[in-house]
Design a protein around this motif. Structure first.
Motif, PDB file in Angstrom:
ATOM      1  N   ASP A  17      -9.311  16.613  -0.396  1.00 59.33           N
ATOM      2  CA  ASP A  17      -8.365  17.788  -0.987  1.00 59.33           C
ATOM      3  C   ASP A  17      -9.527  18.747  -1.416  1.00 59.33           C
ATOM      4  O   ASP A  17      -9.317  19.939  -1.590  1.00 59.33           O
ATOM      5  CB  ASP A  17      -7.754  17.327  -2.107  1.00 59.33           C
ATOM      6  N   ARG A  21      -9.920  22.805  -0.888  1.00 56.01           N
ATOM      7  CA  ARG A  21      -9.861  23.569  -1.914  1.00 56.01           C
ATOM      8  C   ARG A  21     -11.166  24.730  -1.811  1.00 56.01           C
ATOM      9  O   ARG A  21     -11.047  25.704  -1.925  1.00 56.01           O
ATOM     10  CB  ARG A  21     -10.158  23.047  -3.259  1.00 56.01           C
ATOM     11  N   ILE A  22     -12.321  24.135  -1.230  1.00 57.62           N
ATOM     12  CA  ILE A  22     -13.365  24.922  -0.927  1.00 57.62           C
ATOM     13  C   ILE A  22     -13.207  25.827   0.293  1.00 57.62           C
ATOM     14  O   ILE A  22     -13.406  26.874   0.315  1.00 57.62           O
ATOM     15  CB  ILE A  22     -14.646  23.969  -0.586  1.00 57.62           C
ATOM     16  N   SER A  23     -12.328  25.255   1.396  1.00 56.96           N
ATOM     17  CA  SER A  23     -12.116  26.303   2.630  1.00 56.96           C
ATOM     18  C   SER A  23     -11.134  27.277   2.056  1.00 56.96           C
ATOM     19  O   SER A  23     -11.317  28.235   2.775  1.00 56.96           O
ATOM     20  CB  SER A  23     -11.664  25.203   3.713  1.00 56.96           C
ATOM     21  N   ARG A  24     -10.471  27.003   0.966  1.00 61.93           N
ATOM     22  CA  ARG A  24      -9.613  28.146   0.863  1.00 61.93           C
ATOM     23  C   ARG A  24     -10.243  28.983  -0.402  1.00 61.93           C
ATOM     24  O   ARG A  24      -9.613  30.221  -0.829  1.00 61.93           O
ATOM     25  CB  ARG A  24      -8.172  27.507  -0.136  1.00 61.93           C
ATOM     26  N   HIS A  25     -11.450  28.764  -0.401  1.00 61.98           N
ATOM     27  CA  HIS A  25     -12.349  29.573  -1.444  1.00 61.98           C
ATOM     28  C   HIS A  25     -11.866  29.572  -2.849  1.00 61.98           C
ATOM     29  O   HIS A  25     -11.957  30.790  -3.817  1.00 61.98           O
ATOM     30  CB  HIS A  25     -12.323  31.012  -0.874  1.00 61.98           C
ATOM     31  N   GLU A  26     -11.387  28.563  -3.363  1.00 57.11           N
ATOM     32  CA  GLU A  26     -11.015  28.216  -4.752  1.00 57.11           C
ATOM     33  C   GLU A  26     -12.165  28.527  -5.449  1.00 57.11           C
ATOM     34  O   GLU A  26     -12.377  28.950  -6.752  1.00 57.11           O
ATOM     35  CB  GLU A  26     -10.503  26.983  -4.913  1.00 57.11           C
ATOM     36  N   TRP A  27     -13.507  27.875  -4.947  1.00 57.07           N
ATOM     37  CA  TRP A  27     -14.734  28.234  -5.517  1.00 57.07           C
ATOM     38  C   TRP A  27     -15.391  28.850  -4.176  1.00 57.07           C
ATOM     39  O   TRP A  27     -15.599  28.403  -3.394  1.00 57.07           O
ATOM     40  CB  TRP A  27     -15.582  26.900  -6.003  1.00 57.07           C
ATOM     41  N   GLU A  31     -20.904  29.251  -6.411  1.00 54.95           N
ATOM     42  CA  GLU A  31     -20.088  28.946  -7.817  1.00 54.95           C
ATOM     43  C   GLU A  31     -20.094  27.533  -8.191  1.00 54.95           C
ATOM     44  O   GLU A  31     -19.982  26.608  -7.396  1.00 54.95           O
ATOM     45  CB  GLU A  31     -18.736  29.540  -7.449  1.00 54.95           C
ATOM     46  N   ILE A  33     -18.226  24.292  -9.458  1.00 58.26           N
ATOM     47  CA  ILE A  33     -17.084  23.539  -9.542  1.00 58.26           C
ATOM     48  C   ILE A  33     -16.933  22.788 -10.755  1.00 58.26           C
ATOM     49  O   ILE A  33     -17.936  22.524 -11.336  1.00 58.26           O
ATOM     50  CB  ILE A  33     -16.897  22.622  -8.238  1.00 58.26           C
ATOM     51  N   ASP A  34     -15.685  22.360 -10.858  1.00 59.58           N
ATOM     52  CA  ASP A  34     -15.435  21.609 -12.012  1.00 59.58           C
ATOM     53  C   ASP A  34     -16.264  20.323 -12.097  1.00 59.58           C
ATOM     54  O   ASP A  34     -16.812  19.649 -11.321  1.00 59.58           O
ATOM     55  CB  ASP A  34     -14.165  21.080 -12.171  1.00 59.58           C
ATOM     56  N   GLN A  42      -8.046  15.631 -13.179  1.00 62.31           N
ATOM     57  CA  GLN A  42      -7.003  16.443 -12.339  1.00 62.31           C
ATOM     58  C   GLN A  42      -6.483  15.521 -11.259  1.00 62.31           C
ATOM     59  O   GLN A  42      -5.356  15.574 -11.045  1.00 62.31           O
ATOM     60  CB  GLN A  42      -7.883  17.525 -11.767  1.00 62.31           C
TER      61      GLN A  42
END
Length: 191
Positions: A17, A21-27, A31, A33-34, A42
């Motif tokens: 997951d 999230r990284i591939s979707r550029h959430e971060w 940058e 990350i949490d 989470q």
């Protein structure tokens, strides 16, 4: 896994997951990350589970741990927008081994935000040629092939195919080592 009535995730699930999230550029690259504690909340899992997942992401080069800065997305993460499509071709679709391989490939690609189109060449260079010719105008980010290496003519054609396709997409060869294909990779190429 369910523990005390709470569904807990394995570190492999968390890792998959986080990769997505990284591939979707959430971060974005560089940058932060949490934190481990926040990620554990989470994902309803232990900090140890998060640390195992993050260790694998660090080994694969997706994240960096920096003292006093925390956990950062690596600058090496490719943020180019592609098609998100990978083509995979195996020798025989009716062979359970290849069906299982395709399923594993598809699951793996899904973790990185990719979709897959697949087919079988049934050990026929003509069939593979026709299929790849039909895909010529469809932009794909990569190809996964089980190569054919039966005759000198097929070897020449396959070398040409790989050299031409490598300029536009990444190629993974599986099942056979081809010592007849000599391709130089620049320092910028990844394999």
């Amino acid at each position: 896994m369910i523990q005390n009535g709470i569904s807990r995730r394995s570190f492999q699930q968390v890792e998959g997951d986080l990769r997505a999230r990284i591939s979707r550029h959430e971060w974005m690259p560089g940058e932060k990350i949490d934190s481990c504690r926040k990620l554990a909340e989470q994902y309803s899992c232990s900090i140890n589970t998060i640390q195992k997942a993050l260790k694998n992401l660090e080994i694969s080069g997706l994240i960096l741990r920096k003292e006093r800065k925390g956990i950062l997305v690596s600058d090496r993460v490719d943020i180019r927008k592609g098609t998100g499509l990978v083509a995979a071709f195996v020798p025989q679709i009716d062979n359970p081994l290849w069906v299982s391989a395709l399923r594993g490939i598809e699951d793996y690609l899904h973790n990185y935000g990719y979709s897959m189109v697949s087919g079988s060449h049934d050990l026929s260079s003509d069939r593979l040629r026709q299929t790849l010719d039909n895909l010529q105008n469809i932009p794909i980010d990569g190809m996964i092939l089980s190569p054919l290496n039966q005759t000198e003519e097929e070897s020449k054609w396959f070398r040409s195919l790989i050299k031409n396709r490598m300029a536009n997409s990444r190629i993974v060869l599986m099942d056979r080592f081809l010592n007849v294909i000599a391709i130089s990779l620049s320092n910028n190429d990844r394999y």
